[in-house]
Design a protein around this motif. Structure first.
Motif, mmCIF file in Angstrom:
data_model
loop_
_atom_site.group_PDB
_atom_site.id
_atom_site.type_symbol
_atom_site.label_atom_id
_atom_site.label_comp_id
_atom_site.label_asym_id
_atom_site.label_seq_id
_atom_site.Cartn_x
_atom_site.Cartn_y
_atom_site.Cartn_z
ATOM 1 N N MET B 37 -9.785 -64.676 1.684
ATOM 2 C CA MET B 37 -8.321 -64.756 1.625
ATOM 3 C C MET B 37 -7.869 -65.930 0.747
ATOM 4 O O MET B 37 -7.072 -65.777 -0.166
ATOM 5 N N THR B 38 -8.456 -67.112 1.022
ATOM 6 C CA THR B 38 -8.003 -68.303 0.296
ATOM 7 C C THR B 38 -8.228 -68.136 -1.193
ATOM 8 O O THR B 38 -7.352 -68.433 -2.004
ATOM 9 N N LEU B 39 -9.390 -67.554 -1.539
ATOM 10 C CA LEU B 39 -9.690 -67.314 -2.950
ATOM 11 C C LEU B 39 -8.622 -66.419 -3.557
ATOM 12 O O LEU B 39 -7.972 -66.746 -4.552
ATOM 13 N N LEU B 40 -8.380 -65.277 -2.867
ATOM 14 C CA LEU B 40 -7.394 -64.302 -3.352
ATOM 15 C C LEU B 40 -6.047 -64.986 -3.576
ATOM 16 O O LEU B 40 -5.406 -64.862 -4.611
ATOM 17 N N ARG B 41 -5.687 -65.813 -2.582
ATOM 18 C CA ARG B 41 -4.403 -66.504 -2.650
ATOM 19 C C ARG B 41 -4.351 -67.370 -3.905
ATOM 20 O O ARG B 41 -3.429 -67.270 -4.726
ATOM 21 N N ALA B 42 -5.414 -68.139 -4.109
ATOM 22 C CA ALA B 42 -5.449 -69.018 -5.283
ATOM 23 C C ALA B 42 -5.292 -68.194 -6.554
ATOM 24 O O ALA B 42 -4.473 -68.506 -7.428
ATOM 25 N N LEU B 43 -6.052 -67.088 -6.609
ATOM 26 C CA LEU B 43 -5.973 -66.232 -7.796
ATOM 27 C C LEU B 43 -4.538 -65.777 -8.026
ATOM 28 O O LEU B 43 -4.011 -65.816 -9.137
ATOM 29 N N LEU B 44 -3.882 -65.363 -6.938
ATOM 30 C CA LEU B 44 -2.516 -64.857 -7.079
ATOM 31 C C LEU B 44 -1.591 -65.943 -7.619
ATOM 32 O O LEU B 44 -0.779 -65.696 -8.514
ATOM 33 N N TYR B 45 -1.737 -67.180 -7.087
ATOM 34 C CA TYR B 45 -0.910 -68.267 -7.617
ATOM 35 C C TYR B 45 -1.112 -68.401 -9.114
ATOM 36 O O TYR B 45 -0.174 -68.357 -9.912
ATOM 37 N N ALA B 416 1.226 -64.344 -2.498
ATOM 38 C CA ALA B 416 0.375 -65.484 -2.158
ATOM 39 C C ALA B 416 0.987 -66.283 -1.014
ATOM 40 O O ALA B 416 0.323 -66.629 -0.034
ATOM 41 N N THR B 417 2.296 -66.517 -1.126
ATOM 42 C CA THR B 417 2.982 -67.257 -0.066
ATOM 43 C C THR B 417 2.854 -66.521 1.263
ATOM 44 O O THR B 417 2.588 -67.123 2.309
ATOM 45 N N MET B 418 3.012 -65.190 1.191
ATOM 46 C CA MET B 418 2.923 -64.407 2.432
ATOM 47 C C MET B 418 1.529 -64.538 3.033
ATOM 48 O O MET B 418 1.372 -64.693 4.249
ATOM 49 N N ILE B 419 0.478 -64.531 2.185
ATOM 50 C CA ILE B 419 -0.889 -64.690 2.705
ATOM 51 C C ILE B 419 -1.014 -66.044 3.402
ATOM 52 O O ILE B 419 -1.519 -66.144 4.523
ATOM 53 N N LYS B 535 5.127 -73.362 10.249
ATOM 54 C CA LYS B 535 4.729 -73.173 8.852
ATOM 55 C C LYS B 535 4.713 -71.675 8.528
ATOM 56 O O LYS B 535 5.279 -71.229 7.531
ATOM 57 N N ALA B 536 4.086 -70.911 9.436
ATOM 58 C CA ALA B 536 3.938 -69.472 9.185
ATOM 59 C C ALA B 536 5.309 -68.831 8.997
ATOM 60 O O ALA B 536 5.578 -68.158 7.992
ATOM 61 N N PHE B 537 6.185 -69.082 9.943
ATOM 62 C CA PHE B 537 7.505 -68.429 9.869
ATOM 63 C C PHE B 537 8.257 -68.890 8.626
ATOM 64 O O PHE B 537 8.799 -68.094 7.867
ATOM 65 N N SER B 538 8.233 -70.190 8.404
ATOM 66 C CA SER B 538 8.986 -70.730 7.280
ATOM 67 C C SER B 538 8.460 -70.163 5.968
ATOM 68 O O SER B 538 9.226 -69.746 5.097
ATOM 69 N N LEU B 539 7.123 -70.063 5.866
ATOM 70 C CA LEU B 539 6.541 -69.535 4.626
ATOM 71 C C LEU B 539 6.843 -68.054 4.471
ATOM 72 O O LEU B 539 7.185 -67.583 3.389
ATOM 73 N N SER B 540 6.763 -67.289 5.558
ATOM 74 C CA SER B 540 7.020 -65.846 5.408
ATOM 75 C C SER B 540 8.481 -65.627 5.024
ATOM 76 O O SER B 540 8.793 -64.731 4.228
ATOM 77 N N LEU B 541 9.370 -66.480 5.550
ATOM 78 C CA LEU B 541 10.768 -66.376 5.120
ATOM 79 C C LEU B 541 10.876 -66.703 3.632
ATOM 80 O O LEU B 541 11.514 -65.979 2.860
ATOM 81 N N THR B 542 10.176 -67.753 3.209
ATOM 82 C CA THR B 542 10.181 -68.110 1.784
ATOM 83 C C THR B 542 9.735 -66.928 0.935
ATOM 84 O O THR B 542 10.402 -66.536 -0.026
#
Lengths: 404, 639, 530
Positions: B37-45, B416-419, B535-542
């Protein structure tokens, strides 16, 4: 104690203030909050025609039940001052019945929880906004909760009468007859954990008979008000033939906008029947806990009915508060929540892009309705599985539960 | 083991075994995904931000084309000739005379009205008054309707010029624009080929006049506007052309097309104007008020090595980048780049022709020909322009980015933010106890329980309750506080006294931070469960905000996707200094929003035109940063 | 010789053909002209749908046969059809000579009931027949456009009593069908068959002026066919052509001098021999500088030319010798209608809109008007939002009477027919919110994005608002508003398969999951040794 009172007071006051706020009047035109069958404007139009000697059921604008027509043209005249109070009253009725249901199900004298439930019912945007738009959907919600509340406390006649009223307002409610009657017979106590079979099915017959008598009486009243039976084609008929294709968060409108004319009747029939087929299996599966069956059926009807509004989804989500025992077994609450978050923002946005700005087209809004349907589907499925899962107890270490 | 045996084995399985196998498979897949997941997230960023950087590349864009076949741009003979230029010059003379004896708004409007009446075009003057919380705008518009022969007058085209032309804050009188309008009116009256009514509008001020006219025309007069209903009306307006011709003569025509709240006109209109101008007027079309050949970012170029400095690729990149940035600067703030921007909200496609002041070579002759031909083109329309050409970014006047070419950038970042949010949600509820190394390949063969042991024992988890309700309340608190702040910012009383206004806004923001700290007890605040859930809620809202604004206002969402980056990487180190930096950076980013609102007069835009930038920033953007800032604040206070 | 023959014939069967042309200079320099060709078939009457059969022998001389047959076939007592292009400007052009100036096509008929086939089937029949006769696409005047207004379209002639009953009941035997199609365009293909209905075609007499090249360049033009029955006279068919031309636009010096030559670029070569009467009238303005040639004898301010004793070629010219080029600001002519109506429909979105109508009473005495709005079903009125104001003051009392038929989805249109009281020299303004329906994708026209044209509203000044119905007793001149264009929300026309696919998939997934969950059994399986 005092804090709760205070909280409730401020809640109601805030609701009233909002309801009287002129800036929120445009909500009445919002397609998500009120369908052609529950729209406040159309209700006013119907009353106006009725009072000026024009039969409101000759045209296509007015599709409310004659009972509402009579109620609001005589007993409670609607105006910008009275309407907010009336709608608030119905919401309070709904909230109180909700608390009642919870109380009679868990037997717990937990007033805080009651307060949370009431607050949730009054503040849940899916309930609040339709009520601010003065959509009669909030009346329907209140009635369905009232019916269940009466059923929970064993007042069979009241329950069935409320249900009959509800049926007159929105026909799909007829599907609730079976679970509600079961509920009357078996009581509301949470027995998801301890399933037991139900044997005396024959006892249902008198209840259903009573219900149909009520519906009959109400229909006769309605006909005498409207001066003929033609009202039924405009109100109940609309649920079967979908004459008005105004967009709503449901699955029907775009499907039948784009439908080829020669297939229209076939798919109309399919969709209507599909909505009905869930009733018996669910009532059988949850014969040990009819309230839960009623809950799931409510959700399914809200998802599959021809003219849904956000209020239907709202009722389902609010009622979740009545079943705390299933929380720990919910598998995808976050997914459901996120889907709801997205769809509740996308629905109004894409509606605006399509119809006000003209930059987007119908597919945008259609897509958002699909997301909304997905969200509701997830919620229902999750609740259903959790409801079944409760009966199987906690997971021993090293064991997994699978369905085969 | 041969295929046959395998098949036999599969067939001989009973339900339980196959169920076990299913379970294993599912777990393997989930583990596989979870670990990456973290890798994927980084790639997406990386993908998202690089994409944003690559937008000016020519490979992403494509040349403009005409989608609506009815338009047929530049297919007509134009009849505008030097006699019309002469009449335009005469009008200009009279206008300059008005300017020199600085005539009142009323006189100016009356002059235009009289001239239109002389041509036999029914016309009238529209006085208006905007009562804003800080100022009062009054003015007088003059307009006339030339009802087309033989047509039922159900459709109309607007040709407009504002009395003032405004570029980069500098105001000049748009006299030649007005003169063009009058001369055009006189000239077009002589032809019977119009299928739509022509509405000639000369508006007062720069923006407010046109706003008043359109509000009155569409019977949508806001509360803060006082103006009589129009007596001379026509049908539905489909297209509108706005002329800004401030200089003595012009060298190129610049297109300004951004509307309020990032609305854009249908691209076909601009494209067909481009074609007309190239073929009929023989005038170079450019974007905004920079010459087509201009070389932007000179200081930046000077930093480059001389090889790259004037390399065509670099040059082209910088030019496109400049146009995109210009576009973004308008859209992000929801500002309109000219009076045309007010039309879009009524589903009217409009843009501004800006005659870039120069010593030549072009004048009334060229602009007249172009206007005539463009009007003939729009006159051809049988339907409203409707093809899905509303989402685009012009890179040059002749090339543009389709929505598919620019949208993915922000969407990647949003995903990425959602992940990140989901990871945080999982970590909030699950606590990892012990880890055993992944078993080696060979005993992954068949479904032996032993193998499952290893699989199962791979990671041991225990659950802990998530304080969901509390988190939601905390978030609602920050949004609610800023909603109140927004009310304050829109009260005239507070707007008179800025220090009081911003003081109270800051106070509210602070309170939304301090209240939770005071009210909730220490253990809960410090518990990872709470912090991670928040953090989770705030990020998913973002993430939701990013993906949704990207459809409504791409530029804004692109800017947000950059601004929100710091909130995605919570620093959970014990280093106090780092935390303080985090806290401060969040607060700074939050206050940047306020500074932007203040410097750009966004509140006035909201009052006057309903631009939702200011409320959005106040009620959505700032609270998200406050929520992000809450966690380091707690940690600093309690450790 | 032949000419004289059918001249005699005309006498013998006492069919009478008269023609006239009225020319009227207008305030804004334009010139309005109205051609009228009237044929009277003496002592004839429309077919009684019950008693006499369709194939009763008929004899036609100069009465247009093709039209006569249609009238007979469908037993039409009174028929009106107008095809107009342009928006009549009541402010500058005043009241038109021929009142029916609604943009597009408009058609209405009075029919006696009874007989084998119903009123509606006969209406459909005559509609198609007439559209065939004049090459107009009236067949799209379907049920969605057909109405039966109470007041605005009274019979212009008399209605024969077909069944012996008392007079009031006689009116009940007749029914009105009315429909209008604002998007219909008028052009040469309509004029040619129109001319064929005339005894002299366009070869001689006034009809020779009907030159398509000029007429269809006029600012406003329209043709009309009006058939009615007059007691003790017979069946009368009146063919009209009305045009408003703009000499200023044609003349290089922008002067408003006009002549038959400049307006129709023809002069009259010879009169139509069968015409029993053939007149040209010029309603000359009263100012001195106006000059008319050749000289005509004046009848109370109207210059009259009789083609019988005119010398040919006849080219009448109107000149203002004093003025070089026309100045709109100081026009010497002043023509404006006593009642003017403006109607706009402004839509904030594609789903809702507001209808705003202001009726201006220019006269200095109170007037009553019947207002008629007939819009297709997809525009739904919210009658409870009706607000009537004068100078911004709410005046609900000015609504004298209201009759309203709500629309039926996918079928009948709305008919909104109030009677208003107009205070002197004031503008009555009423607004009403409307909602736009969503159509099935098959119901949209090919150019769906253009929107839909709404027929013009009609205002009828009435003397006494309390006369009894059912047949409107008011014979005053109708006033037409401009037509409206509304854009309705459109679906994506390329989507049917995708939508069916996606929705069905979603529903199927939902069903399958529920079914699985309910039917499959739960089992514990060991995943790890405890």
């Amino acid at each position: 104690m005092f804090l709760r009172r205070l909280g409730l007071g401020t809640l109601i006051a805030a609701r009233l203030l909002l309801a009287y706020h002129p800036a929120l009047l445009h909500l009445q035109d919002d397609a998500q909050l009120s369908s052609p069958l529950t729209s406040y404007k159309r209700l006013l139009e119907g009353i106006f025609l009725f009072q000026n000697g024009v039969d409101p059921y000759t045209g296509g604008t007015f599709r409310h039940s004659p009972l509402l027509l009579a109620l609001f043209s005589t007993a409670f005249p609607l105006s910008s001052t009275t309407a907010p109070i009336i709608w608030l009253a119905f919401d309070l009725l709904g909230a109180v019945s909700l608390a009642k249901i919870y109380h009679s199900r868990t037997q717990a004298r937990d007033r805080n929880r009651n307060f949370v439930l009431v607050a949730f019912y009054l503040l849940n945007p899916y309930q609040l906004l339709p009520s601010l738009a003065r959509s009669t959907a909030s009346i329907e919600n209140a009635l369905s909760l009232l019916a269940s509340a009466f059923a929970c406390s064993g007042k069979s006649s009241y329950a069935l009468l409320a249900l009959a009223f509800l049926t007159h307002l929105s026909m799909p409610a007829v599907l609730l007859t079976l679970p509600i009657s079961l509920l009357i017979l078996r009581g509301p106590h949470s027995s998801l954990a301890t399933p037991t079979a139900f044997h005396s099915w024959s006892k249902l017959i008198p209840l259903i008979a009573e219900y149909s008598i009520y519906v009959g009486i109400l229909s006769i009243t309605a006909s005498s008000i409207a001066g003929g039976v033609h009202w039924s084609y405009k109100t109940w008929g609309a649920f079967l033939t979908l004459p008005d294709l105004t967009p709503n968060p449901g699955l029907w409108w775009y499907f039948f906008t784009e439908m080829f004319d020669h297939f229209r009747p076939f798919f109309l029939a399919t969709f209507s029947i599909h909505m009905a087929i869930y009733v018996v299996p669910l009532s059988l599966k949850f014969q040990h806990d009819p309230l839960f069956a009623a809950y799931i059926i409510l959700g399914i009807v809200g998802l599959l009915k021809p003219y849904p509004t956000l209020a239907d989804a709202g009722l389902f989500l609010t009622l979740l508060g009545v079943f705390p025992e299933i929380y720990q077994y919910l598998r995808t609450p976050i997914v459901t929540a996120l889907l709801h978050l997205h769809s509740s923002l996308l629905l109004p946005l894409f509606h605006k892009l399509w119809l006000s700005q003209g930059t987007g087209n119908a597919n945008f809004f259609y897509a958002s309705t699909l997301v909304f349907a997905l969200a509701n589907g997830f919620a229902i499925l999750d609740a259903l599985q959790a409801g079944l899962r409760v009966g199987l107890g906690t997971r021993p270490d090293g064991w997994e539960l699978v369905q085969i | 083991m041969s295929i046959v045996q395998k098949v036999k084995a599969i067939l001989s399985r009973d339900e339980i075994t196959s169920a076990k196998l299913r379970l294993q498979r599912r777990r393997r897949i989930t583990n596989f995904l979870v670990q990456r997941m973290t890798l994927l997230r980084a790639l997406l960023y990386v993908a998202g931000y690089t994409w944003l950087l690559l937008l000016p590349l020519p490979q992403l864009g494509r040349g403009i084309y005409i989608d609506e076949n009815a338009l047929q741009p530049g297919q007509v003979n134009t009849y505008w000739d030097w006699s019309n230029v002469h009449s335009a010059d005469l009008y200009l003379g009279q206008l300059e005379e008005l300017r020199d004896r600085n005539a009142s708004k009323a006189e100016r409007a009356d002059f235009v009205r009289t001239e239109l009446l002389k041509m036999g075009i029914s016309s009238e003057v529209q006085p208006y008054t905007f009562a804003l919380s800080t100022e009062v705008l009054t003015g007088q518009n003059a307009y006339g309707v030339l009802s087309a022969p033989r047509s039922s007058g159900t459709e109309a085209i607007v040709i407009s010029a504002s009395w003032i032309s405004q570029r980069d804050g500098i105001e000049t009188l748009n006299l030649r624009g007005v003169a063009t309008i009058l001369a055009l009116a006189k000239f077009l009256k002589g032809y019977s080929l119009w299928a739509k009514d022509l509405i000639f509008v000369v508006t007062d001020d720069y923006m407010s006049g046109m706003h008043a006219f359109l509000s009155a025309y569409h019977d949508a007069v806001p509360n803060n506007l006082a103006t009589p209903p129009l007596n001379v009306t026509s049908g539905v307006i489909w297209t509108a052309l706005n002329i800004e011709y401030p200089g003595h003569s012009f060298s190129e025509i610049g297109i300004f097309h951004e509307g309020l709240n990032a609305r854009l006109p249908n691209q076909d209109l601009i494209n067909s104007f481009h074609v007309v101008s190239a073929h009929t007027g023989l005038v170079q079309v450019t974007l905004y008020d920079t010459l087509y050949g201009a070389r932007p970012f000179t200081e930046l170029r000077n930093l480059l090595p001389s090889v790259l400095k004037d390399h065509p690729i670099v040059d082209g990149y910088l030019r496109r980048a400049r146009n995109i940035l210009q576009h973004t600067s308008f859209q992000t703030l929801g500002k309109a780049s000219g009076p045309h921007g007010l039309f879009h909200q009524y589903r009217i496609d409009a843009f501004t022709l800006y005659a870039i002041p120069a010593m030549g070579p072009h004048g009334f002759h060229a602009i007249g020909k172009i206007m005539e031909s463009t009007l003939r083109t729009t006159n051809n329309l049988l339907e409203r322009l409707h093809a899905s050409l509303f989402f685009y970014i012009f890179t040059t006047s002749g090339t543009f980015l389709k929505i598919g070419a620019y949208l993915p950038s922000v969407i990647c970042i949003s995903i990425a933010t959602m992940i990140a949010a989901l990871q945080s949600w999982v970590n909030a509820g699950w606590q990892q106890i012990q880890t055993i190394s992944v078993p080696d390949k060979k005993d992954k063969e068949d479904a032996s329980s032993k193998e499952i042991v290893t699989l199962d024992a791979l990671i041991q988890w225990t659950t802990r309750p998530r304080p969901v309700l509390l988190t939601i309340v905390v978030m609602l608190l920050s949004h609610g506080a800023m909603a109140v702040a927004w009310r304050i910012m829109s009260y005239s009383f507070f707007r008179q006294i800025p220090w009081l206004m911003y003081g109270s806004v800051g106070l509210l923001a602070l309170s939304s931070l301090v209240l939770p700290v005071l009210l909730v007890e220490r253990e809960i605040l410090l518990s990872p469960a709470f912090q991670k859930t928040l953090k989770a809620f705030s990020l998913s809202l973002t993430s939701t905000v990013l993906s949704i604004t990207s459809l409504l206002n791409f530029s804004l969402s692109a800017v947000l996707s950059i601004a929100f980056l710091p909130t995605n990487f919570p620093i959970n180190a014990n280093n106090k200094g780092l935390r303080t930096n985090e806290l401060i950076s969040h607060l700074v980013l939050a206050s940047l929003g306020l500074i932007l609102i203040d410097s750009q007069e966004s509140v006035k835009d909201w009052e006057l035109f309903g631009v939702w930038f200011a409320p959005f920033i106040t009620i959505v953007y700032i609270p998200l940063f406050l929520q992000a800032a809450l966690i380091p604040l707690i940690n600093i206070l309690y450790t | 010789m032949i000419l004289s023959c059918d001249f005699l014939a005309a006498q013998a069967y006492s069919d009478r053909f008269t023609e006239s042309l009225v020319i009227r200079p207008l305030e804004d320099g334009k010139v309005a002209s109205l051609f009228t060709f009237t044929t009277l078939m003496a002592h004839a009457s429309g077919r009684d749908p019950i008693n006499d059969s369709e194939d009763k022998p008929q004899h036609y001389t100069i009465f247009p046969l093709s039209l006569g047959q249609i009238l007979r076939e469908y037993a039409i007592t009174e028929l009106h059809l107008t095809l107009n292009a342009g928006k009549w400007d009541y402010l500058h052009w005043g009241t038109p000579e021929d009142a029916d100036v609604g943009s597009g096509a408009e058609m209405w008929a009075w029919m006696a009931d009874g007989g084998a086939d119903s009123i509606d089937s006969r209406w459909v029949g005559v509609r198609n027949a007439v559209s065939g006769l004049l090459c107009a696409s009236l067949s799209s005047l379907s049920i969605q456009r057909t109405t039966s207004p109470l007041l605005a379209f009274p019979p212009l002639g008399d209605l024969p009593v077909i069944r012996p009953t008392n007079q009031t009941d006689a009116s009940k035997q007749y029914h009105l069908r009315h429909a209008s199609l604002p998007s219909e365009h008028v052009c040469t293909e309509n004029l040619t068959p129109f001319l064929k209905l005339l005894p002299c075609k366009s070869s001689s007499g006034l009809a020779s002026l009907l030159n398509p090249h000029k007429l269809f360049d006029a600012d406003w033009h329209g043709m009309g066919v009006h058939v009615r029955w007059l007691e003790r006279k017979g069946v009368e068919v009146k063919l009209t052509f009305q045009a408003v031309v703009d000499p200023v636009r044609y003349s290089p010096t922008h002067s408003r001098d006009a002549s038959l030559g400049s307006m129709f670029d023809r002069a009259i070569e010879k009169p139509c021999p069968v015409a029993a009467e053939s007149m040209i009238q010029v309603k000359s303005p009263t100012d001195a500088v106006f000059h008319l040639s050749p000289d005509a004898h004046m009848e109370n301010g109207i210059a009259v030319y009789d083609l019988a004793e005119a010398e040919y070629p006849l080219d009448i010219s109107l000149r203002w010798p004093a003025e070089l080029s026309f100045n709109y600001l100081f026009s010497s002519v002043h023509t404006s209608a006593p009642i003017r109506v403006t109607r706009v429909l402004r839509d904030a979105s594609q789903t809702h809109g507001r209808l705003t109508v202001s009726i201006i009473n220019e006269s200095n005495h109170t007037q009553y008007v019947a207002y008629l709005e007939t819009v297709p079903w997809f525009i739904q009125f919210y009658l409870h939002t009706l607000r009537i104001t004068v100078d911004g003051e709410p005046r609900p009392d000015l609504l004298h009477r209201l009759s309203y038929t709500p629309a039926i989805p996918h079928a009948d249109p709305t008919v909104f027919e109030p009677i208003f009281t107009l205070p002197p020299l004031k503008a009555l303004r009423f607004t009403m919110e409307v909602e736009k329906a969503f159509l099935r994708y098959t119901e949209h026209p090919p150019d769906a994005q253009r929107g839909w044209d709404l027929p013009p509203a009609v205002v009828l000044p009435i003397q006494n608002p309390d006369l009894p119905f059912p047949i409107s007793p008011y014979k005053s001149q109708r006033i037409y508003t401009s037509t409206l264009l509304v854009d309705l929300p459109t679906p994506d026309f390329s989507m049917p398969y995708n939508v069916i696919l996606m929705t069905s998939t979603l529903v199927a997934l939902f069903f399958a999951n529920i079914f699985n969950t309910l039917t499959r059994r739960f089992v514990w399986i060991q995943t790890a040794v405890a």
